[in-house]
Scaffold this active site. Structure first.
Site, PDB file in Angstrom:
ATOM      1  N   GLY A  72      23.490  19.882 -14.331  1.00  0.00           N
ATOM      2  CA  GLY A  72      22.693  20.036 -15.534  1.00  0.00           C
ATOM      3  C   GLY A  72      23.094  21.299 -16.271  1.00  0.00           C
ATOM      4  O   GLY A  72      23.717  22.205 -15.721  1.00  0.00           O
ATOM      5  N   CYS A  73      22.704  21.361 -17.527  1.00  0.00           N
ATOM      6  CA  CYS A  73      23.132  22.488 -18.362  1.00  0.00           C
ATOM      7  C   CYS A  73      22.471  23.800 -17.912  1.00  0.00           C
ATOM      8  O   CYS A  73      23.142  24.817 -17.731  1.00  0.00           O
ATOM      9  CB  CYS A  73      22.854  22.199 -19.830  1.00  0.00           C
ATOM     10  SG  CYS A  73      21.193  21.613 -20.204  1.00  0.00           S
ATOM     11  N   TYR A  74      21.151  23.781 -17.738  1.00  0.00           N
ATOM     12  CA  TYR A  74      20.494  25.001 -17.248  1.00  0.00           C
ATOM     13  C   TYR A  74      21.019  25.397 -15.868  1.00  0.00           C
ATOM     14  O   TYR A  74      21.316  26.586 -15.636  1.00  0.00           O
ATOM     15  CB  TYR A  74      18.986  24.809 -17.191  1.00  0.00           C
ATOM     16  CG  TYR A  74      18.256  24.845 -18.498  1.00  0.00           C
ATOM     17  CD1 TYR A  74      18.296  25.966 -19.327  1.00  0.00           C
ATOM     18  CD2 TYR A  74      17.485  23.765 -18.906  1.00  0.00           C
ATOM     19  CE1 TYR A  74      17.590  26.002 -20.522  1.00  0.00           C
ATOM     20  CE2 TYR A  74      16.771  23.792 -20.104  1.00  0.00           C
ATOM     21  CZ  TYR A  74      16.823  24.911 -20.912  1.00  0.00           C
ATOM     22  OH  TYR A  74      16.119  24.952 -22.075  1.00  0.00           O
TER      23      TYR A  74
END
Lengths: 349, 349, 349, 349
Positions: free
Chosen positions: D151-153
Site C-alpha cells: 500500500g502507499c502509506y
C-alpha cells in the site's frame, strides 16, 4: 425592530449554503425555514460544517407549507424547479431566485439554451449595471416582489463591459470573452471531472463554441447596456480554485477613443457604486481579493496595436455572483440600504 | 554508440532544471557541464531535489571554458545574456537557446518589446508549425547549428491557430487570445505576487493591452502560417497551478466554412505529427493531460452564432513550451529521430 | 455610542491585513492609524486589495506619535520589535501583541528558541483554554491592558489537547503532535520555498526535531492545562493551501479511560464555548470549514489498540490563530461581549 | 530481444492508469490487454487522456480469456477481486497485485480491517525494506510468480522507520505516524468530500483512531524490520494535492543513541539503494521532488528534548506507492535489472 424572516429553498448546495452564510451575517434578517430535496432530514452541521450558527438545524422538505409565512424566500434550486415553488407562494412574499429560470426575457433564447419550459422573466437583479441613456439595473428593482439573480458569469462579464457599451467607447458587434471560474460554479455535483484529483493543477475549457447557457444572458445585459444588439463569443474555463471568476473581455474600440477616454467611461460608470471598484491604473483584478465578498474589481486598457479594449472583472461566483447579489436584491425589495450586511472584505490571502 | 554530450547554461532556474530532466531521460544524450550565475557552487541536489540522477553534481560558472568541448549547449538564461555566451562557442557546436534573444526576425519588434540590444535571429524551433503553402516549422531546422526555442505562450497559441490560418478557414485580421499559465512560467523569481499564499486560489491577468513580450513572437508565427499579416490581441493570465498553459484562441471564420471544414483543417494539419493531438470531437484540452510531457492537445469549434472559430491548445509550459522543444530541436540538429526521448506520457492525475 | 479607536502597527503583512479585516467588520471599533515599516507610504489598496473599506488609506510610519491617542493598539510586527513600540505607549492604552515577544513566561525557554532579548510576558490571550482545576484562559484577561496573542500552532494544539490533560484522561509525558499549516503562516516573506510553484502540490516538514519556536509555547499551555510538566514532540508541515492549520495530536490514554469518558472530557470542556466546537462523533475537522472564521473545530478518539488518544483541531491560522484572537482579546479588555464582531461563518467551499 | 507482454486489469482507475504510464516508458515491456469493469468498451483516450501512446486502445472486459497469454498481469482492482482473477491465470504467469488482497500474512488482521474473505498472502513487494539481521524485502521476491504490491502509506512509513528498528536505535513499542496524502490515494471515486471544491485549500484527517486499513500492513512491515512486535498509532490526512504522501513518523529513541548514530542507521540502510535517498543533513523531504517518480526521500532527526526520533519520508502514492513498485517487482520476477524503466526524475516544480 422587525427582523425580516427569510427562508432558503435548496439549501444543501453550494449556492444555498452561501445564501445562508450571508443571511447569518445580516443585521436585519433572521433565517427561517431551510429546505432541501434529497438532503431533507439531514443536519446542516453535516452538510455545511462552516455555518456554525446553524449547526443544529435540520433541512426540511421544500413544500409550500414549510416555505409559507416568511417575508422572503430565496430559491437556490436546479434550473426548471423555481416556477412551481414560486407559484405556491403568496404574491406579497418577496421571492429571489438564484436559478436561471426567470432571467431571460426572450423565450426563444431560453428554448435554445435550456431544456425545460420557459417560465417567463422577473426583474433582473444586477443593480449596478450601467444602461444606455444613464439608467441602472437597480431602477427596475424598486417595489418588485420577484427577482431573478444574475448568473455568475453574466455578472462578471456584464459589469466588465457595460460601461464601455453604454458610453459608446467600444463597438457592440465583436465582443470576445474568455472567463475562468472556480469549481464551485459547477455546484456540488458528483462528476469525475470535478474531483479534486482532476481539478487541481489543471485548466480546461467547456461549453465552447457559443453553447454555454450563460451566453444569452450576457447578450441580454450587454444589449441593454449598448442599446443595440450585442453578440458575444463566450468561452468559459474551469480553474483550479474553489471560488472566483476572472472574466477577460475584449471589444473593438470605437473610432477616436483614447486610453484616457476609455478609462473615463469605466471610472464614471462606477464612481458612486459601493461594490464595483475600478482599480488604479496599472493594477489588475485578482480573484483572491474579492473571494468571500460582494465586491467586484474591474480594470480596462486600450490596446492601440489591435484597436481592442480589454476589460477584466473579478467576482466571487458564489458571493456577488449568486448569494451576495440575492441579499442585495432582498435589501432593495425590503427598502433597506442596498449594502446592508454586504460590506465585508475579501478573504485574502 | 556515441552519446551526445550536452551542457546546460543557466541550470538553476525552472527552465534549466526541466532541460536537465529531459536530458536525463534521453537515451542518446549524456549531461555534460551544468552551469549557473549566482548559484554557481551550489549542489544540484539542493537546487533541484527532483533530479536524483544529478544529485551530486555541483553548478559551475557559466564560462566559455566550462561550456566548451560539448556537442551541444542548451542556454536557459535570462533574456539578453545568450548572445555573449553563444558567441564564445565554436560554430560547429549546436546551441539551443531557450531564451527570447534570437526568436524575432524583426528588429523593431524586438526593440519595442524588449529592453536589451537586438541580437539577431536563429532558426525557430517549432517543428510542427503549419505554414502557408504546406511547409512546416521543421523545414528550417535541418542542418542548422543555432536554434531559438519558442516561448511557451507562442508555442500554445501558434499550434492552436496556425492550421486555420494556413488553410484559410479563419481570417488573419481579428485574432483574440486569452491564455492561462501556471506559475513556473514566471520563473523562480522572488516577487510577492508569486508567493504561494497569493497564487493559490487566485486568477489574475498581467501584461494586458498588447504589451506582453510574447505578442510579436505569436504574430510572427501566425503571419508565417497565414502568409498575411496577423495582429493578435493577447492577454495572459496567471493560474493557480505550477505548470501548464491553456490557450483559448478565437478568430473570425472565413466566408463559407462549416464546422466540418474547420475541423478538417486542424485534423489534416496534425495527422502525421507525433506530439500534437487534435482530440475527438467534443473532447477539449486539459492541461493536466499534458503536464510533464512534450505533447500538445488541440481542439476547435465553429461558433455559428458569432461567426468565430474557437481553437484551444494545452501544453506544459516547461516541457513542450521550453525544455521538451529544446530536446526536440537537439534531436533534429543531431540527425536523431525527432521524438527520441520525448514520448513519455503526461503525469495525471 | 463610543467606538473604540484601534491602531494597527505592522499592517502590511498577512497578520496585519487580517487584523484590519476583522476590525473593519467590528460594530464597535473604528480603524485608527495604520502603520508599517518598509511599506510606509504605500497605499493600503495596493498592499491589501481585499480591504475595500480602507482602499484609500496610506500606511504611516510606526512611531509613538502616530500610534498615540488610540484606545488600543494591535501590534503585528516581526518578533523582537514589540517591546520598544509598546513601551512608548501609555499604560492605559490596551496593547495586543500578535507577535511572540510576550508569550513565554520562562526566560530560558525564550532564550533557547529565540534570538532576541527576553522582553517579559503579558497576559496570554487564549480565553477558551481549559486549565487544571476548572480555570480558563480568559480568567487572566479581565482588566489587563497588555495581551500576548497566542501563536497559531499553539492555539490549535492547546485547544486540541488541553481538555484531556485538564481532566486527567490523557498522560502528560508523551505527547506527539504533527500539524499542517497553510503558507500564510510563514508570512509574506520572499523565500524560494514559499513560491507558488514550489508550494502547490507539495507537502514538506520544517523545524523538525523539536526546534520550532512554537514548541515552548505549546508546552507552557499544556503544562498549565495539566498542572504537570508536559513535553511535546512537535513537527510542523507546510501544506499547499493559503490558510488553515490541522493539528493532529496524540497522547497516551490514562489508565481506565473509555472512548466515552474521553469524549466526555472534550464535550464538557467546550460545551459553553462560542468558538470551539466538538464535532459529532464520527465527524472530523476540516480546515475549509473554519477558514475565514474565528471558529475552531475539535474531535477526539481513543485508539484502543495502541492506548493512545488522538485529538484533532482545525483553525484558521490568520483568524482564530492570530487576528480573530486579537479582536477577541480586545473585546475582553474593553468589557465588550467576547464574541462581538467575531461570529461570522467559515468561507466554504 | 523478447519484450515482456504485460496485461493490466482494472486499467480505468488512477492506479491502473499509472501502471500503464510506467509500462509505456519501459524499454522491455509491451502493453498487452487492458481491461476494466464498468468502463469496458470505453476508449483509453477518453479515460486517460494523458496516455497518448494508448489513445486508440479500447478497454476490454476483465476475463480469463482476455488476460490469458501474457507474460505478466498487473491487477489494479478494488480489494476483494484479485483472488478470483488470479486463480484463473496460469501458475507460470507473473501476477502482480496492486490491491490489498494478498498483503497480510495474518488472517485475523485481515478480518479485523477488511470486509471480504481472507485470500492468503503473496510475496511482499517492497524490495528496499531493511529487515532485522540484514535481510531485505527483495530477498523474498526472486523467482516468485505472485507479488503483492505494498500500500502507499505502508511504503512511505515502512521505509521511513525500518532502518531505525532494524538497527535498534528506536524502540518498537510507541510509534506514532501522521501522514498526508494527495487525493488520488482515494481513487477515482465520486464522493462529495473528494470534489475539487471541497479538497482545495483544505486538510482533513480520516480513519482516525487506528482504524485505517493500512495499519496492520504497516505493523507487519515494521515488526519484520524490528524482529519484535510493533504497534503503530497511525493517522492519515487528506491534503490538497493530487499526488504524494508525506509520512511524519516518530518513535522513542533507544537508550544511548546520538544524533549521529541515528543518522548512520538510516544512511547505512539505504546507501546502496537506487530509489531511496537519505537527504543531506538539514534537508527534508518534499513531495514535489518525488511526484511522478519511483524515488523516495527520507530524513531523520533526534529530538533530544523529548527523546524521540522523527523520521520523514516522501513518496508518490501512485508511483513508488503503487505502479512504480509494481513495475519494480515485474523487473525482479523477470530477471531484469530492478531499476529498468524506473529511473526518471520527479516532475517539479
Amino acid at each position: 425592530m422587525h427582523m425580516l424572516r427569510v427562508a432558503v429553498a435548496g439549501a444543501s448546495g453550494y449556492a444555498g449554503g452561501e445564501v445562508l452564510r450571508w443571511l447569518l451575517g445580516h443585521p436585519e434578517i433572521e433565517v427561517g425555514a431551510v429546505t432541501a430535496g434529497g438532503n431533507a432530514g439531514a443536519g446542516l452541521g453535516t452538510i455545511h460544517p462552516h455555518l456554525f450558527g446553524l449547526a443544529d438545524r435540520v433541512l426540511q422538505e421544500t413544500t409550500p407549507e414549510v416555505l409559507g409565512g416568511h417575508d422572503a424566500v430565496v430559491l437556490a434550486l436546479p434550473h426548471g424547479h423555481s416556477a412551481a415553488v414560486a407559484s405556491a407562494l403568496d404574491d406579497d412574499v418577496v421571492v429571489v431566485d438564484c436559478g436561471a429560470d426567470f432571467r431571460l426575457r426572450d423565450e426563444s433564447a431560453w428554448t435554445t439554451f435550456y431544456d425545460t419550459p420557459y417560465a417567463g422573466s422577473w426583474a433582473y437583479g444586477l443593480p449596478e449595471l450601467p444602461l444606455v441613456g444613464g439608467a441602472r439595473g437597480r431602477d427596475s428593482l424598486a417595489g418588485t416582489r420577484r427577482v431573478a439573480v444574475p448568473g455568475c458569469y453574466p455578472t462578471a462579464v456584464s459589469l466588465a463591459l457595460a460601461p464601455g457599451l453604454a458610453a459608446g467607447v467600444i463597438e457592440p458587434d465583436d465582443v470576445v470573452v474568455v472567463a475562468a471560474s472556480g469549481t464551485s460554479g459547477a455546484g456540488k455535483v458528483l462528476k469525475p471531472h470535478l474531483l479534486g484529483s482532476e481539478v487541481m493543477g489543471s485548466m480546461s475549457p467547456y461549453g465552447v463554441g457559443g453553447v454555454h447557457r450563460h451566453t444569452p444572458e450576457i447578450e441580454q445585459n450587454l444589449t441593454a447596456a449598448a442599446g443595440a444588439p450585442v453578440t458575444v463569443s463566450f468561452t468559459p474555463t474551469l480553474a483550479p480554485m474553489p471560488r472566483g471568476i476572472l472574466a477577460t473581455c475584449t471589444a473593438r474600440a470605437a473610432h477616436g477613443v483614447t486610453a484616457e477616454s476609455v478609462r473615463d467611461a469605466w471610472r464614471t460608470a462606477y464612481e458612486h457604486e459601493t461594490f464595483v471598484h475600478v482599480l488604479e491604473e496599472g493594477a489588475w483584478p485578482t480573484t483572491s481579493a474579492v473571494v468571500g465578498s460582494n465586491h467586484v474589481t474591474v480594470q480596462v486598457a486600450l490596446d492601440e496595436r489591435t484597436g481592442r479594449v480589454v476589460a477584466v472583472a473579478a467576482v466571487d461566483n458564489l458571493a456577488k455572483g449568486t448569494a451576495g447579489a440575492a441579499v442585495q436584491c432582498l435589501n432593495l425589495t425590503a427598502g433597506l440600504p442596498e449594502a446592508t450586511g454586504l460590506l465585508g472584505s475579501g478573504v485574502a490571502p
